[in-house]
Write a protein that holds these residues in place. Structure first.
Motif, PDB file in Angstrom:
ATOM      1  N   VAL A  52       0.833  -1.213   0.000  1.00 28.51           N
ATOM      2  CA  VAL A  52       0.000   0.000   0.000  1.00 28.51           C
ATOM      3  C   VAL A  52       0.869   1.266   0.000  1.00 28.51           C
ATOM      4  CG1 VAL A  52      -1.674   1.357   1.316  1.00 28.51           C
ATOM      5  CG2 VAL A  52      -1.925  -1.124   1.159  1.00 28.51           C
ATOM      6  N   LEU A  53       1.860   1.281   0.900  1.00 27.76           N
ATOM      7  CA  LEU A  53       2.649   2.509   1.046  1.00 27.76           C
ATOM      8  C   LEU A  53       3.406   2.863  -0.229  1.00 27.76           C
ATOM      9  CD1 LEU A  53       4.108   2.285   4.672  1.00 27.76           C
ATOM     10  CD2 LEU A  53       2.069   3.465   3.855  1.00 27.76           C
TER      11      LEU A  53
ATOM     12  N   PRO B 224       0.874   4.754  -4.553  1.00 31.86           N
ATOM     13  CA  PRO B 224      -0.092   5.841  -4.325  1.00 31.86           C
ATOM     14  C   PRO B 224      -1.408   5.643  -5.063  1.00 31.86           C
ATOM     15  CG  PRO B 224       2.085   6.735  -4.819  1.00 31.86           C
ATOM     16  CD  PRO B 224       2.176   5.247  -5.049  1.00 31.86           C
TER      17      PRO B 224
ATOM     18  N   TRP C 221      -4.024   4.627  -2.648  1.00 42.97           N
ATOM     19  CA  TRP C 221      -4.256   5.448  -1.452  1.00 42.97           C
ATOM     20  C   TRP C 221      -5.691   5.969  -1.429  1.00 42.97           C
ATOM     21  CZ3 TRP C 221       0.789   8.879  -0.785  1.00 42.97           C
ATOM     22  CH2 TRP C 221       1.879   8.012  -0.607  1.00 42.97           C
ATOM     23  N   GLN C 222      -6.229   6.066  -0.237  1.00 44.41           N
ATOM     24  CA  GLN C 222      -7.609   6.543  -0.072  1.00 44.41           C
ATOM     25  C   GLN C 222      -7.617   7.826   0.767  1.00 44.41           C
ATOM     26  OE1 GLN C 222      -8.315   2.293   1.176  1.00 44.41           O
ATOM     27  NE2 GLN C 222     -10.418   2.973   0.909  1.00 44.41           N
ATOM     28  N   TYR C 223      -8.649   8.594   0.586  1.00 46.25           N
ATOM     29  CA  TYR C 223      -8.784   9.835   1.348  1.00 46.25           C
ATOM     30  C   TYR C 223     -10.188   9.915   1.917  1.00 46.25           C
ATOM     31  CZ  TYR C 223      -4.491  10.981  -1.050  1.00 46.25           C
ATOM     32  OH  TYR C 223      -3.205  10.935  -1.520  1.00 46.25           O
TER      33      TYR C 223
ATOM     34  N   PRO D 236      -9.846   3.803  -4.253  1.00 43.70           N
ATOM     35  CA  PRO D 236      -8.850   4.861  -4.085  1.00 43.70           C
ATOM     36  C   PRO D 236      -9.292   6.159  -4.763  1.00 43.70           C
ATOM     37  CG  PRO D 236      -7.993   3.048  -5.444  1.00 43.70           C
ATOM     38  CD  PRO D 236      -9.407   2.712  -5.128  1.00 43.70           C
TER      39      PRO D 236
ATOM     40  N   ASN E 185      -6.469  11.357   6.062  1.00 35.45           N
ATOM     41  CA  ASN E 185      -6.345   9.919   6.260  1.00 35.45           C
ATOM     42  C   ASN E 185      -7.309   9.575   7.406  1.00 35.45           C
ATOM     43  OD1 ASN E 185      -5.357   7.400   7.341  1.00 35.45           O
ATOM     44  ND2 ASN E 185      -3.438   7.770   6.244  1.00 35.45           N
TER      45      ASN E 185
ATOM     46  N   ARG F 111       4.894   7.340   5.070  1.00 41.25           N
ATOM     47  CA  ARG F 111       4.241   7.462   3.769  1.00 41.25           C
ATOM     48  C   ARG F 111       4.957   8.497   2.888  1.00 41.25           C
ATOM     49  NH1 ARG F 111      -1.541   6.396   1.977  1.00 41.25           N
ATOM     50  NH2 ARG F 111      -2.068   5.243   3.851  1.00 41.25           N
TER      51      ARG F 111
ATOM     52  N   PRO G  73      -1.897   0.046   7.148  1.00 45.23           N
ATOM     53  CA  PRO G  73      -2.599   0.212   5.880  1.00 45.23           C
ATOM     54  C   PRO G  73      -2.734  -1.120   5.149  1.00 45.23           C
ATOM     55  CG  PRO G  73      -0.678   1.667   6.015  1.00 45.23           C
ATOM     56  CD  PRO G  73      -0.620   0.760   7.190  1.00 45.23           C
TER      57      PRO G  73
ATOM     58  N   ALA H 174      -6.824   1.596   3.181  1.00 48.70           N
ATOM     59  CA  ALA H 174      -5.417   2.015   3.117  1.00 48.70           C
ATOM     60  C   ALA H 174      -5.093   3.109   4.134  1.00 48.70           C
ATOM     61  CB  ALA H 174      -5.105   2.474   1.693  1.00 48.70           C
ATOM     62  N   TRP H 175      -5.739   3.069   5.298  1.00 44.05           N
ATOM     63  CA  TRP H 175      -5.556   4.109   6.328  1.00 44.05           C
ATOM     64  C   TRP H 175      -4.325   3.822   7.181  1.00 44.05           C
ATOM     65  CZ3 TRP H 175      -8.844   6.988   4.068  1.00 44.05           C
ATOM     66  CH2 TRP H 175     -10.067   6.479   3.616  1.00 44.05           C
TER      67      TRP H 175
END
Ligand code: SAM
Length: 332
Positions: free
Chosen positions: A41-42, A45, A48-50, A95, A115, A216, A315, A320-321
């Protein structure tokens, strides 16, 4: 800070190999098999989730509809005693990010992108109406904004040591908090290590969202020399973190509580720092946050085998937190 090169019209960030090699060694030893899925995950990108934290002080009716249409749903559903109804956060499994809002003087923003794991220190602190609160390392202000969604504190003191980031913090507060409430907020530019002596026993709640190795973003350092320097200076962070904690404890009233958080997986900056404090400060005891962790376990993956007063968010694809370490202490 990040190298971005355009491939097929898409922005791609580049991994910094020295940082990855360093993490590989340390986190394989500390996390075992779990590191493989965290690394996936790291280092990517694109997965990645927001999360979208709504601003209760400025909420157009259409926003929640627009979020639903884009596949978002409210996070932390179900009966959670630790979740104030006024804190509304939307997440989705896919994502990508909801468009950010530009700063416009005199106009409150409707939401803050973050995050989702960043809300855990805030939930753990459980700020209640009327309490005096200190956010010791506050810029850019995401957690300050989140705490102000949860309750109407008595005094709310945000501190940040870095000039540029202090400006960023002030802008965040102006963008999210309306006038009458803004008057309750004090913003200072102090070395957090000195606040305990300057403001002893003044606060009911203290948040120490400490400077740490930001796993990250470090992975995407564009300047290799700077990355190497960071890895060398990394060894000094636990000492700073312990000093910030000692100062935060001094600033607490007896009976008050403190949350310590970082966004690194590094044991040296997480459990080791908290254990050192617990072993050296006789007026501090750990607070059990396992009920809160259980209540939000649908949304997050936690490292197993941690103690009741701490948690570490790992994550994972689709959630992916993190990384996010949280520990809670109480002053006797
Ligand atoms: N809490 C913030 C948020 O949620 O938006 C993020 C805080 S960031 C992890 C840590 C902050 O601590 C950085 O802005 C850094 O400049 C600040 N800092 C570093 N050393 C400090 C010190 N000695 N005293 C106070 N703040 C410090």
């Amino acid at each position: 800070e990040q190298v971005e090169n355009r491939t097929k019209g898409k922005l791609q960030k580049q991994i910094c190999q020295v940082v990855l090699d360093h993490f590989e060694k340390q986190y394989t030893a500390e996390l075992g098999d779990a590191w493989t899925s965290v690394r996936a995950v790291l280092t990517n990108p694109l997965c990645w989730q927001y999360a979208v934290l709504l601003n209760k002080f400025s909420q157009p009716a259409e926003l929640e509809n627009a979020l639903h249409l884009k596949g978002y749903h409210p996070a932390f559903q179900g009966p959670l005693p630790c979740l104030p109804a006024s804190l509304k956060c939307y997440i989705r499994r896919n994502p990508g990010r909801f468009p950010a809002q530009k700063h416009q003087a005199g106009k409150l923003k409707e939401y803050y992108l973050l995050n989702a794991a960043s809300l855990l220190p805030v939930l753990a602190l459980e700020v209640k109406d009327g309490e005096d609160v200190l956010d010791l390392c506050a810029a850019p202000g995401g957690k300050s904004v989140a705490m102000l969604q949860c309750a109407y504190p008595g005094q709310f003191h945000c501190n940040e040591y870095d000039d540029l980031r202090l400006r960023w913090l002030k802008e965040t507060i102006e963008s999210f908090i309306p006038d009458p409430l803004i008057n309750l907020i004090t913003v200072s530019k102090l070395d957090g290590r000195q606040i305990g002596d300057l403001k002893p026993e003044l606060y009911d709640k203290v948040l120490i969202d400490a400077p740490c190795s930001n796993d990250r973003s470090w992975l995407f350092s564009s300047d290799v020399q700077q990355a190497v320097l960071r890895l060398i200076q990394r060894k000094e962070l636990p000492c700073l973190q312990v000093q910030l904690l000692r100062s935060g404890i001094k600033a607490l009233r007896p009976g008050g509580s403190l949350v310590y958080s970082t966004c690194t997986l590094s044991k040296a900056e997480n459990s080791d720092v908290i254990n050192l404090i617990l072993n050296s400060c006789s007026n501090v005891m750990p607070v059990d946050i396992s009920e809160m962790a259980k209540a939000v376990s649908q949304e997050f993956t936690f490292l197993s085998g941690t103690q009741h007063h701490e948690l570490l968010v790992l994550p994972e694809k689709g959630r992916a937190w993190g990384p996010m370490y949280v520990a809670k202490l109480k002053k006797m």
